[in-house]
Design a protein around this motif. Sequence first.
Motif, PDB file in Angstrom:
ATOM      1  N   THR A   1       0.838  -1.205   0.000  1.00 17.82           N
ATOM      2  CA  THR A   1       0.000   0.000   0.000  1.00 17.82           C
ATOM      3  C   THR A   1       0.871   1.253   0.000  1.00 17.82           C
ATOM      4  OG1 THR A   1      -1.738  -1.183   1.189  1.00 17.82           O
ATOM      5  CG2 THR A   1      -1.840   1.229   1.216  1.00 17.82           C
ATOM      6  N   GLY A   2       1.909   1.261   0.850  1.00 18.95           N
ATOM      7  CA  GLY A   2       2.816   2.394   0.840  1.00 18.95           C
ATOM      8  C   GLY A   2       3.034   3.031   2.195  1.00 18.95           C
ATOM      9  N   TYR A   3       3.659   4.196   2.157  1.00 16.44           N
ATOM     10  CA  TYR A   3       4.178   4.865   3.352  1.00 16.44           C
ATOM     11  C   TYR A   3       3.158   4.985   4.479  1.00 16.44           C
ATOM     12  CZ  TYR A   3       5.747   8.687   6.376  1.00 16.44           C
ATOM     13  OH  TYR A   3       6.073   9.452   7.462  1.00 16.44           O
ATOM     14  N   GLU A   4       1.966   5.498   4.188  1.00 19.53           N
ATOM     15  CA  GLU A   4       0.990   5.737   5.257  1.00 19.53           C
ATOM     16  C   GLU A   4       0.611   4.446   5.955  1.00 19.53           C
ATOM     17  OE1 GLU A   4       0.102   8.408   6.604  1.00 19.53           O
ATOM     18  OE2 GLU A   4       0.856   9.898   5.178  1.00 19.53           O
ATOM     19  N   ALA A   5       0.471   3.364   5.186  1.00 20.78           N
ATOM     20  CA  ALA A   5       0.120   2.072   5.774  1.00 20.78           C
ATOM     21  C   ALA A   5       1.273   1.531   6.614  1.00 20.78           C
ATOM     22  CB  ALA A   5      -0.257   1.074   4.684  1.00 20.78           C
ATOM     23  N   VAL A   6       2.500   1.734   6.144  1.00 22.19           N
ATOM     24  CA  VAL A   6       3.665   1.271   6.904  1.00 22.19           C
ATOM     25  C   VAL A   6       3.780   2.069   8.201  1.00 22.19           C
ATOM     26  CG1 VAL A   6       6.179   0.977   6.889  1.00 22.19           C
ATOM     27  CG2 VAL A   6       4.874   0.570   4.802  1.00 22.19           C
ATOM     28  N   LYS A   7       3.522   3.365   8.101  1.00 23.55           N
ATOM     29  CA  LYS A   7       3.595   4.224   9.290  1.00 23.55           C
ATOM     30  C   LYS A   7       2.573   3.806  10.344  1.00 23.55           C
ATOM     31  CE  LYS A   7       3.720   9.111  10.597  1.00 23.55           C
ATOM     32  NZ  LYS A   7       3.476  10.501  10.164  1.00 23.55           N
ATOM     33  N   SER A   8       1.444   3.260   9.922  1.00 28.33           N
ATOM     34  CA  SER A   8       0.399   2.869  10.872  1.00 28.33           C
ATOM     35  C   SER A   8       0.646   1.492  11.496  1.00 28.33           C
ATOM     36  CB  SER A   8      -0.968   2.882  10.185  1.00 28.33           C
ATOM     37  OG  SER A   8      -1.061   1.836   9.235  1.00 28.33           O
ATOM     38  N   LEU A   9       1.624   0.743  10.976  1.00 27.54           N
ATOM     39  CA  LEU A   9       1.962  -0.547  11.579  1.00 27.54           C
ATOM     40  C   LEU A   9       2.556  -0.341  12.969  1.00 27.54           C
ATOM     41  CD1 LEU A   9       3.821  -2.389   8.656  1.00 27.54           C
ATOM     42  CD2 LEU A   9       1.651  -3.108   9.664  1.00 27.54           C
ATOM     43  N   ASP A  10       2.333  -1.309  13.852  1.00 26.61           N
ATOM     44  CA  ASP A  10       3.048  -1.236  15.122  1.00 26.61           C
ATOM     45  C   ASP A  10       4.519  -1.571  14.858  1.00 26.61           C
ATOM     46  OD1 ASP A  10       3.383  -4.354  16.374  1.00 26.61           O
ATOM     47  OD2 ASP A  10       1.824  -4.063  14.856  1.00 26.61           O
ATOM     48  N   GLU A  11       5.404  -0.810  15.468  1.00 26.87           N
ATOM     49  CA  GLU A  11       6.824  -0.917  15.155  1.00 26.87           C
ATOM     50  C   GLU A  11       7.416  -2.268  15.533  1.00 26.87           C
ATOM     51  OE1 GLU A  11       8.695   2.508  16.935  1.00 26.87           O
ATOM     52  OE2 GLU A  11       8.237   3.750  15.183  1.00 26.87           O
ATOM     53  N   THR A  12       6.855  -2.913  16.550  1.00 28.54           N
ATOM     54  CA  THR A  12       7.374  -4.230  16.933  1.00 28.54           C
ATOM     55  C   THR A  12       7.164  -5.241  15.820  1.00 28.54           C
ATOM     56  OG1 THR A  12       7.017  -3.783  19.281  1.00 28.54           O
ATOM     57  CG2 THR A  12       7.244  -6.083  18.650  1.00 28.54           C
TER      58      THR A  12
ATOM     59  N   ASP B   1       9.050  -2.760  29.122  1.00 28.97           N
ATOM     60  CA  ASP B   1       9.263  -1.307  29.130  1.00 28.97           C
ATOM     61  C   ASP B   1      10.521  -0.860  28.381  1.00 28.97           C
ATOM     62  OD1 ASP B   1       6.966  -0.978  30.663  1.00 28.97           O
ATOM     63  OD2 ASP B   1       8.075  -1.271  32.527  1.00 28.97           O
ATOM     64  N   PHE B   2      10.822  -1.479  27.256  1.00 29.08           N
ATOM     65  CA  PHE B   2      11.919  -1.005  26.419  1.00 29.08           C
ATOM     66  C   PHE B   2      11.694  -1.495  24.994  1.00 29.08           C
ATOM     67  CE2 PHE B   2      13.379  -5.308  26.775  1.00 29.08           C
ATOM     68  CZ  PHE B   2      14.262  -5.516  25.726  1.00 29.08           C
ATOM     69  N   ARG B   3      12.368  -0.815  24.054  1.00 26.91           N
ATOM     70  CA  ARG B   3      12.374  -1.239  22.659  1.00 26.91           C
ATOM     71  C   ARG B   3      13.793  -1.662  22.313  1.00 26.91           C
ATOM     72  NH1 ARG B   3      12.012   3.168  19.650  1.00 26.91           N
ATOM     73  NH2 ARG B   3      11.009   2.382  17.779  1.00 26.91           N
ATOM     74  N   PRO B   4      13.981  -2.867  21.795  1.00 25.88           N
ATOM     75  CA  PRO B   4      15.341  -3.333  21.513  1.00 25.88           C
ATOM     76  C   PRO B   4      15.948  -2.736  20.253  1.00 25.88           C
ATOM     77  CG  PRO B   4      13.736  -5.039  20.977  1.00 25.88           C
ATOM     78  CD  PRO B   4      12.970  -3.919  21.606  1.00 25.88           C
ATOM     79  N   PHE B   5      15.227  -1.869  19.563  1.00 22.60           N
ATOM     80  CA  PHE B   5      15.640  -1.423  18.236  1.00 22.60           C
ATOM     81  C   PHE B   5      15.507   0.091  18.087  1.00 22.60           C
ATOM     82  CE2 PHE B   5      11.165  -2.502  18.330  1.00 22.60           C
ATOM     83  CZ  PHE B   5      10.551  -1.427  17.730  1.00 22.60           C
ATOM     84  N   SER B   6      16.159   0.615  17.034  1.00 21.37           N
ATOM     85  CA  SER B   6      15.908   1.972  16.527  1.00 21.37           C
ATOM     86  C   SER B   6      15.285   1.826  15.148  1.00 21.37           C
ATOM     87  CB  SER B   6      17.218   2.767  16.400  1.00 21.37           C
ATOM     88  OG  SER B   6      17.768   3.071  17.653  1.00 21.37           O
ATOM     89  N   LEU B   7      14.256   2.606  14.870  1.00 19.17           N
ATOM     90  CA  LEU B   7      13.570   2.520  13.580  1.00 19.17           C
ATOM     91  C   LEU B   7      13.374   3.922  13.011  1.00 19.17           C
ATOM     92  CD1 LEU B   7      11.949   0.947  11.397  1.00 19.17           C
ATOM     93  CD2 LEU B   7       9.940   1.176  12.868  1.00 19.17           C
ATOM     94  N   PHE B   8      13.750   4.082  11.734  1.00 27.09           N
ATOM     95  CA  PHE B   8      13.580   5.352  11.029  1.00 27.09           C
ATOM     96  C   PHE B   8      12.786   5.070   9.757  1.00 27.09           C
ATOM     97  CE2 PHE B   8      17.700   5.190  13.160  1.00 27.09           C
ATOM     98  CZ  PHE B   8      17.681   6.340  13.946  1.00 27.09           C
ATOM     99  N   LEU B   9      11.696   5.796   9.583  1.00 30.18           N
ATOM    100  CA  LEU B   9      10.833   5.602   8.415  1.00 30.18           C
ATOM    101  C   LEU B   9      10.638   6.935   7.700  1.00 30.18           C
ATOM    102  CD1 LEU B   9       8.784   3.828   6.753  1.00 30.18           C
ATOM    103  CD2 LEU B   9       7.042   4.586   8.401  1.00 30.18           C
ATOM    104  N   PHE B  10      10.755   6.916   6.369  1.00 27.45           N
ATOM    105  CA  PHE B  10      10.600   8.117   5.550  1.00 27.45           C
ATOM    106  C   PHE B  10       9.713   7.836   4.344  1.00 27.45           C
ATOM    107  CE2 PHE B  10      14.829   8.402   7.444  1.00 27.45           C
ATOM    108  CZ  PHE B  10      14.865   9.700   7.937  1.00 27.45           C
TER     109      PHE B  10
ATOM    110  N   LEU C   1      18.711  -3.468  14.892  1.00 29.35           N
ATOM    111  CA  LEU C   1      17.913  -4.486  15.566  1.00 29.35           C
ATOM    112  C   LEU C   1      18.309  -4.753  17.017  1.00 29.35           C
ATOM    113  CD1 LEU C   1      17.699  -6.964  12.568  1.00 29.35           C
ATOM    114  CD2 LEU C   1      15.786  -5.695  13.536  1.00 29.35           C
ATOM    115  N   GLN C   2      19.507  -4.324  17.434  1.00 27.14           N
ATOM    116  CA  GLN C   2      19.953  -4.647  18.795  1.00 27.14           C
ATOM    117  C   GLN C   2      20.728  -3.495  19.416  1.00 27.14           C
ATOM    118  OE1 GLN C   2      19.890  -8.098  20.799  1.00 27.14           O
ATOM    119  NE2 GLN C   2      18.024  -7.458  19.780  1.00 27.14           N
ATOM    120  N   ASP C   3      20.075  -2.328  19.503  1.00 28.17           N
ATOM    121  CA  ASP C   3      20.780  -1.173  20.084  1.00 28.17           C
ATOM    122  C   ASP C   3      19.970  -0.491  21.184  1.00 28.17           C
ATOM    123  OD1 ASP C   3      18.755   0.124  18.683  1.00 28.17           O
ATOM    124  OD2 ASP C   3      20.072   1.715  17.956  1.00 28.17           O
ATOM    125  N   ASN C   4      18.797  -1.040  21.501  1.00 28.19           N
ATOM    126  CA  ASN C   4      17.934  -0.477  22.551  1.00 28.19           C
ATOM    127  C   ASN C   4      17.611   1.000  22.332  1.00 28.19           C
ATOM    128  OD1 ASN C   4      18.083  -2.993  23.667  1.00 28.19           O
ATOM    129  ND2 ASN C   4      18.873  -2.340  25.653  1.00 28.19           N
TER     130      ASN C   4
END
Length: 329
Positions: free
Chosen positions: A90-101, A161-170, A203-206
């Motif tokens: 679908t594209g960017y907007e649909a990806v942005k609405s996904l839960d990041e996990t 109470d933590f996220r094991p990753f960093s995620l950048f979406l454009f 994937l492993q930088d908290n």
Amino acid sequence: MSVQIYHPFSSFNFSNSKCFLSGEQLNSEEEKIQVFPQWLMSMYGLEDKPFKLLDESIATYKDLKAPCSAVINEVHLEPLEKKIADAFNTGYEAVKSLDETSIFLWAGKLLYGILFNELQSGIKLQHTQGEEFNISQSLIHKFSHLHLMLQSLIKPISFEDFRPFSLFLFRVDNNKTEFGYRDEINTLTFALRINDFGLVICLQDNGANEMYHRDIFEKTKSETLHPIQFEEFSGRVFYSNYLFNRLPEYNILPVADEIYIESMPLRGMSSKPLFDNWVNKTYGQVLESFWKNWGFSLFEIIKDPEKPMSFLFDDKGDTINAATIELPR
């Protein structure tokens, strides 16, 4: 009954007779999944394209497979795959609405699948040479923790109470027929640029890289980027994750029939910064690789050693509008 965690790195059993995710014995060595999902390969005609492994051997995308229980695939992996495929198509907007996990688990599954093939290839090569297979303890540390977290797909495992990753979406003004993919196994960094978006994930930088690039990301995350701008941002993240000098530690807490993963503070007992010093010449070499499509040389990129070439920011530090960049997409 308490939850049993599978530890493939304790026995180094990466045969095709065990499910890569659960460790259970398979009925047949033909019980496998594609590492690159079929929907993605079909969309970009990847099946027979070459994929170079770390030992310099060449496979094709369709050659990369991982042994997987048919039940686990049907019940746990295919629903995730469908959710990701629907959003990515679908594209960017649909990806942005996904839960990041979900994005983390999908990217982690794909990267671990590549790693599984790399390990099989490396073990086979060393054995044919009559040598024991060696891998550094720090890599085992990272890879085993990623595998532990992937088991949350099939077991009651929660991140406390933590996220094991960093995620950048454009949003990215891509050539819609281009498949832009890059990974770095040793640092567990992954980038994908397709459709009208691009994402980079560590994937492993908290979340350390997210903090490191926070100011730049805030300035650019709402922009539609030219592909060369996305590749520049990706280069920054791949390089910074190489400079990241911690191995995240976790407490594994079994509670009743669940397991909680708790992150230890990244600073630990060390007073040194989380990232080693940024060196522009090395960063320029990274950019040269990431900008290969546009043919910029290292000399051009670091003509001013204090201020490497940038398509993200002008000399005043303002964001460059993608529409003003006169380069092919």
